[in-house]
Design an enzyme around this catalytic site. Sequence first.
Site, PDB file in Angstrom:
ATOM      1  N   GLU A  73       0.827  -1.211   0.000  1.00  0.00           N
ATOM      2  CA  GLU A  73       0.000   0.000   0.000  1.00  0.00           C
ATOM      3  C   GLU A  73       0.857   1.257   0.000  1.00  0.00           C
ATOM      4  OE1 GLU A  73      -2.190  -3.368   2.009  1.00  0.00           O
ATOM      5  OE2 GLU A  73      -0.199  -2.487   2.140  1.00  0.00           O
ATOM      6  N   GLU A 321      14.770  -4.786  -1.986  1.00  0.00           N
ATOM      7  CA  GLU A 321      15.593  -5.115  -3.157  1.00  0.00           C
ATOM      8  C   GLU A 321      14.804  -5.787  -4.284  1.00  0.00           C
ATOM      9  OE1 GLU A 321      20.123  -5.414  -1.978  1.00  0.00           O
ATOM     10  OE2 GLU A 321      19.058  -7.245  -1.386  1.00  0.00           O
ATOM     11  N   PRO A 346       0.796  -7.664  -8.942  1.00  0.00           N
ATOM     12  CA  PRO A 346       1.541  -8.109 -10.122  1.00  0.00           C
ATOM     13  C   PRO A 346       2.223  -6.988 -10.891  1.00  0.00           C
ATOM     14  CG  PRO A 346      -0.767  -7.916 -10.678  1.00  0.00           C
ATOM     15  CD  PRO A 346      -0.646  -7.559  -9.203  1.00  0.00           C
TER      16      PRO A 346
END
Length: 426
Positions: A73, A321, A346
Amino acid sequence: MISPVADPAPTGLGLRGYLAASPLIALAGPLVLRRRLARGKEDPLRVAEKRGFASAQRPDGRLIWLHAVGLGEVLALRGLIGAMARQDPELQFLVTSSARSSAQVIGANLPPQTRHQYLPLDAPRYVARFLDHWRPDLSVWAEQELWPGAVVGAHARGVPLALVNARMTDAGFARRARARGLYADLLARFRLITAQDDRSAGHLRALGAGGVQVTGSLKLAAPPLAADPVALVQVQAAVQGRRVWVAASTHPGDEAQAMVAQAALWRADPRWLLVLAPRDAGRAGAVASALTEARLPFARRSLGRVPSGGDAVWLADTYGEMGLWYRLAETALIGGGFDAIGGHNPWEAAHFETAILHGPDISNFAPDYGQLRAEAAALQLAPGGLATALQDPGLPGMAKRAACIVHKAAGGLTPLATDLLALVRP
């Protein structure tokens, strides 16, 4: 000093009861925070922020405060911040969140003129301390988390409130419906409410919200995840000549599928390398044990190791990362689909022309995956189907179609940014 709001919103029995009990949060807060510190759930250098003590100075000028609860979020807010900054380059931004992992990741992805703090626990004196220091000119809440004390406190000081990117499942609505009066009173304080989809909008209206707009997901229009350029060169060198795929934001069910697939691929061709990135890096010990049991040799990123030619897996047990791993990988299994989780975002993978695979449970991202499926830009898998899917010659074309969707969405936040800036106090 901010003047009180002229038109106080309704405060029914449920909200009055919450506000009357909320001073108890300050009594329990220190003990709760100590226990969370002991479990590694809080940052010891910044835990005072949870009691409203700021660790950064308020910048001069108008300040937009945006709050989201967790990692995905918070990252989704970056596109909206960029859209507002393009319309008013003098704006300053404060992003707050609750989860420690969100702070670790957003630190590497903060937009210009933006700083991060933890939202304090919802006790009146903690909230007042926070608001006294930051003095926001607009408060923007994202997705589904509303802290009543902070909402009421900001509104009482005349800070305009907006709820954006709201998402509410049927189960989430059922839980909130039991306290409908409280939510109706909170939502009445918001001058702008937008939802990701029609289902969420309907749930918000049933809770008492008025004027809800459906604007789609902020995640689609968020910019690509950042990657440290020095680290990128290093990891690219480490995997040169390997066929890299990533299992991203995984949970145990996703990891079981990924390990079975990687075992089959790697034993047939040792060039295959799985980058396994658990959603919670704190689970890395359990994941490492599962890899050992599966007889998959691995290198562990948190220990500074890079995979040798004999390693089948790179265990990416660090935060912040994912921008590196998506840049390396040809294909990504997006986690949360083989567990009772509801899937994960996604769109972060799509930016890098990384082909998107996912499991059957995508309930939290149904509209997103629906859009990808409509463009033949993602592939849903049944258990046991991952190894075959990773060798599908159609994956590069699927990845390009997904990248086209996110590139077209890049400018889609301008109308929402305009509406939000119209609320900012002059």
